[in-house]
Design a protein around this motif. Sequence first.
Motif, PDB file in Angstrom:
ATOM      1  N   SER A  58       0.834  -1.199   0.000  1.00  0.00           N
ATOM      2  CA  SER A  58       0.000   0.000   0.000  1.00  0.00           C
ATOM      3  C   SER A  58       0.872   1.254   0.000  1.00  0.00           C
ATOM      4  CB  SER A  58      -0.933  -0.012   1.220  1.00  0.00           C
ATOM      5  OG  SER A  58      -1.782   1.114   1.203  1.00  0.00           O
ATOM      6  N   GLU A  59       1.924   1.250   0.817  1.00  0.00           N
ATOM      7  CA  GLU A  59       2.856   2.387   0.841  1.00  0.00           C
ATOM      8  C   GLU A  59       3.609   2.504  -0.485  1.00  0.00           C
ATOM      9  OE1 GLU A  59       5.414   2.007   4.231  1.00  0.00           O
ATOM     10  OE2 GLU A  59       3.775   2.227   5.669  1.00  0.00           O
ATOM     11  N   LEU A  60       3.888   1.361  -1.116  1.00  0.00           N
ATOM     12  CA  LEU A  60       4.577   1.388  -2.411  1.00  0.00           C
ATOM     13  C   LEU A  60       3.702   2.050  -3.477  1.00  0.00           C
ATOM     14  CD1 LEU A  60       7.196   0.361  -3.888  1.00  0.00           C
ATOM     15  CD2 LEU A  60       5.810  -1.596  -4.609  1.00  0.00           C
ATOM     16  N   ILE A  61       2.407   1.780  -3.443  1.00  0.00           N
ATOM     17  CA  ILE A  61       1.485   2.437  -4.383  1.00  0.00           C
ATOM     18  C   ILE A  61       1.483   3.947  -4.136  1.00  0.00           C
ATOM     19  CG2 ILE A  61      -0.949   2.692  -5.020  1.00  0.00           C
ATOM     20  CD1 ILE A  61      -1.227  -0.364  -4.430  1.00  0.00           C
ATOM     21  N   ASP A  62       1.415   4.346  -2.866  1.00  0.00           N
ATOM     22  CA  ASP A  62       1.444   5.774  -2.549  1.00  0.00           C
ATOM     23  C   ASP A  62       2.746   6.418  -3.031  1.00  0.00           C
ATOM     24  OD1 ASP A  62      -1.061   5.638  -1.382  1.00  0.00           O
ATOM     25  OD2 ASP A  62      -0.287   5.443   0.665  1.00  0.00           O
ATOM     26  N   ALA A  63       3.863   5.709  -2.847  1.00  0.00           N
ATOM     27  CA  ALA A  63       5.150   6.224  -3.312  1.00  0.00           C
ATOM     28  C   ALA A  63       5.172   6.346  -4.834  1.00  0.00           C
ATOM     29  CB  ALA A  63       6.282   5.323  -2.828  1.00  0.00           C
ATOM     30  N   LEU A  65       2.621   7.005  -6.720  1.00  0.00           N
ATOM     31  CA  LEU A  65       1.843   8.205  -7.055  1.00  0.00           C
ATOM     32  C   LEU A  65       2.643   9.471  -6.775  1.00  0.00           C
ATOM     33  CD1 LEU A  65      -1.662   7.099  -5.719  1.00  0.00           C
ATOM     34  CD2 LEU A  65      -0.880   7.165  -8.103  1.00  0.00           C
ATOM     35  N   ASP A  66       3.488   9.432  -5.745  1.00  0.00           N
ATOM     36  CA  ASP A  66       4.370  10.582  -5.469  1.00  0.00           C
ATOM     37  C   ASP A  66       5.333  10.804  -6.634  1.00  0.00           C
ATOM     38  OD1 ASP A  66       3.195  10.988  -2.988  1.00  0.00           O
ATOM     39  OD2 ASP A  66       4.759   9.910  -1.883  1.00  0.00           O
ATOM     40  N   VAL A  67       5.861   9.709  -7.177  1.00  0.00           N
ATOM     41  CA  VAL A  67       6.768   9.816  -8.325  1.00  0.00           C
ATOM     42  C   VAL A  67       6.010  10.336  -9.542  1.00  0.00           C
ATOM     43  CG1 VAL A  67       8.185   8.495  -9.955  1.00  0.00           C
ATOM     44  CG2 VAL A  67       8.345   8.035  -7.490  1.00  0.00           C
ATOM     45  N   ILE A  68       4.836   9.781  -9.808  1.00  0.00           N
ATOM     46  CA  ILE A  68       4.030  10.215 -10.959  1.00  0.00           C
ATOM     47  C   ILE A  68       3.685  11.706 -10.846  1.00  0.00           C
ATOM     48  CG2 ILE A  68       1.792   9.912 -12.115  1.00  0.00           C
ATOM     49  CD1 ILE A  68       2.012   6.896 -11.259  1.00  0.00           C
ATOM     50  N   THR A 131     -11.577   5.401 -14.881  1.00  0.00           N
ATOM     51  CA  THR A 131     -12.410   5.539 -13.691  1.00  0.00           C
ATOM     52  C   THR A 131     -12.244   4.303 -12.819  1.00  0.00           C
ATOM     53  OG1 THR A 131     -14.630   6.089 -12.865  1.00  0.00           O
ATOM     54  CG2 THR A 131     -14.511   4.514 -14.674  1.00  0.00           C
ATOM     55  N   PHE A 132     -12.340   4.501 -11.524  1.00  0.00           N
ATOM     56  CA  PHE A 132     -12.292   3.392 -10.579  1.00  0.00           C
ATOM     57  C   PHE A 132     -13.658   2.719 -10.614  1.00  0.00           C
ATOM     58  CE2 PHE A 132     -12.352   2.241  -5.809  1.00  0.00           C
ATOM     59  CZ  PHE A 132     -11.935   0.950  -6.071  1.00  0.00           C
ATOM     60  N   VAL A 133     -13.723   1.548 -11.245  1.00  0.00           N
ATOM     61  CA  VAL A 133     -15.000   0.865 -11.457  1.00  0.00           C
ATOM     62  C   VAL A 133     -15.628   0.460 -10.128  1.00  0.00           C
ATOM     63  CG1 VAL A 133     -16.075  -1.179 -12.464  1.00  0.00           C
ATOM     64  CG2 VAL A 133     -14.378   0.104 -13.773  1.00  0.00           C
ATOM     65  N   ASN A 134     -14.827  -0.104  -9.228  1.00  0.00           N
ATOM     66  CA  ASN A 134     -15.274  -0.430  -7.863  1.00  0.00           C
ATOM     67  C   ASN A 134     -16.537  -1.293  -7.857  1.00  0.00           C
ATOM     68  OD1 ASN A 134     -15.039  -0.382  -5.075  1.00  0.00           O
ATOM     69  ND2 ASN A 134     -16.197   1.513  -4.841  1.00  0.00           N
ATOM     70  N   GLY A 135     -16.540  -2.318  -8.725  1.00  0.00           N
ATOM     71  CA  GLY A 135     -17.664  -3.258  -8.735  1.00  0.00           C
ATOM     72  C   GLY A 135     -18.879  -2.825  -9.529  1.00  0.00           C
ATOM     73  N   ARG A 136     -18.853  -1.612 -10.080  1.00  0.00           N
ATOM     74  CA  ARG A 136     -20.011  -1.144 -10.851  1.00  0.00           C
ATOM     75  C   ARG A 136     -20.067  -1.816 -12.219  1.00  0.00           C
ATOM     76  NH1 ARG A 136     -19.071   5.006 -11.251  1.00  0.00           N
ATOM     77  NH2 ARG A 136     -16.898   4.301 -11.238  1.00  0.00           N
ATOM     78  N   VAL A 184      -5.427   9.921  -9.997  1.00  0.00           N
ATOM     79  CA  VAL A 184      -5.957   9.532  -8.684  1.00  0.00           C
ATOM     80  C   VAL A 184      -6.711   8.214  -8.781  1.00  0.00           C
ATOM     81  CG1 VAL A 184      -7.652  10.152  -6.907  1.00  0.00           C
ATOM     82  CG2 VAL A 184      -6.024  11.859  -7.727  1.00  0.00           C
ATOM     83  N   ASP A 185      -7.528   8.064  -9.838  1.00  0.00           N
ATOM     84  CA  ASP A 185      -8.302   6.832  -9.981  1.00  0.00           C
ATOM     85  C   ASP A 185      -7.406   5.635 -10.277  1.00  0.00           C
ATOM     86  OD1 ASP A 185     -10.590   8.236  -9.423  1.00  0.00           O
ATOM     87  OD2 ASP A 185     -11.745   7.344 -11.053  1.00  0.00           O
ATOM     88  N   ILE A 186      -6.304   5.840 -10.982  1.00  0.00           N
ATOM     89  CA  ILE A 186      -5.348   4.751 -11.200  1.00  0.00           C
ATOM     90  C   ILE A 186      -4.785   4.277  -9.861  1.00  0.00           C
ATOM     91  CG2 ILE A 186      -2.992   4.325 -12.008  1.00  0.00           C
ATOM     92  CD1 ILE A 186      -3.772   5.572 -14.661  1.00  0.00           C
ATOM     93  N   GLY A 187      -4.543   5.220  -8.951  1.00  0.00           N
ATOM     94  CA  GLY A 187      -4.104   4.848  -7.610  1.00  0.00           C
ATOM     95  C   GLY A 187      -5.157   4.040  -6.869  1.00  0.00           C
ATOM     96  N   LYS A 188      -6.422   4.430  -7.008  1.00  0.00           N
ATOM     97  CA  LYS A 188      -7.516   3.687  -6.369  1.00  0.00           C
ATOM     98  C   LYS A 188      -7.632   2.277  -6.950  1.00  0.00           C
ATOM     99  CE  LYS A 188     -10.356   7.784  -5.414  1.00  0.00           C
ATOM    100  NZ  LYS A 188     -11.607   8.506  -5.790  1.00  0.00           N
ATOM    101  N   ILE A 189      -7.460   2.174  -8.258  1.00  0.00           N
ATOM    102  CA  ILE A 189      -7.510   0.865  -8.921  1.00  0.00           C
ATOM    103  C   ILE A 189      -6.387  -0.024  -8.383  1.00  0.00           C
ATOM    104  CG2 ILE A 189      -7.201  -0.333 -11.135  1.00  0.00           C
ATOM    105  CD1 ILE A 189      -8.486   2.233 -12.440  1.00  0.00           C
TER     106      ILE A 189
END
Length: 200
Positions: A58-63, A65-68, A131-136, A184-189
């Motif tokens: 989870s921290e790696l994903i946040d990192a 996004l910091d790079v992006i 978009t973050f589909v999130n089951g939709r 942001v949505d890529i991060g959520k995905i």
Amino acid sequence: MTSLPPIEHVLSSTADPNSPLAQALAILFEPTPTLFSELVPGLVSHIASRSTPITSYSELIDASLDVIATWDDDLKAQFIAGHPRIGEVKGLSHLSAKEQAATATPPEVLARLAHLNACYEHVYPGLRYITFVNGRSRAAIKDEMEGVLGVEPSLSAGQPSASSIAVVQTGTKEWKDELERAVVDIGKIAQSRLKALGST
């Protein structure tokens, strides 16, 4: 079954495209040229320069996004363009196919989504709708895309014509806002994929 390598192997990786880091990021985001050429080496440098260690995916994903966030708009746009279009059913990664629920979508909805993707890419030059589909369902995403584009709800595969919708100029605030929303949505995905894989 897709699985992630142990986090300690990932954190000690080089920037090689076949490294555990590169392979993990390809699973969590998508295996795009920009991921291998820019995100992987950028993240290796970022990890080495941090004052506090990364201890989880989870921290790696946040990192990541910091790079992006340090990239220019063109590079960010290239990165998001590596994700499949909403409604595509061929050439998807295992996780993308699962997220988009390919088998449950009526053909008229897929045709509508293909048209809406074309409209969106006309309106926002250089961007791809993320978009973050999130089951939709894809039908729900169709409604969302129509709202973003300001077009009437429909199942028409050709209306309105893309050329009839005003273009948002590249680099304007509206265009940049849409680019940042996609990142942001890529991060959520990625975080959702992490949870689906049972990793932390």
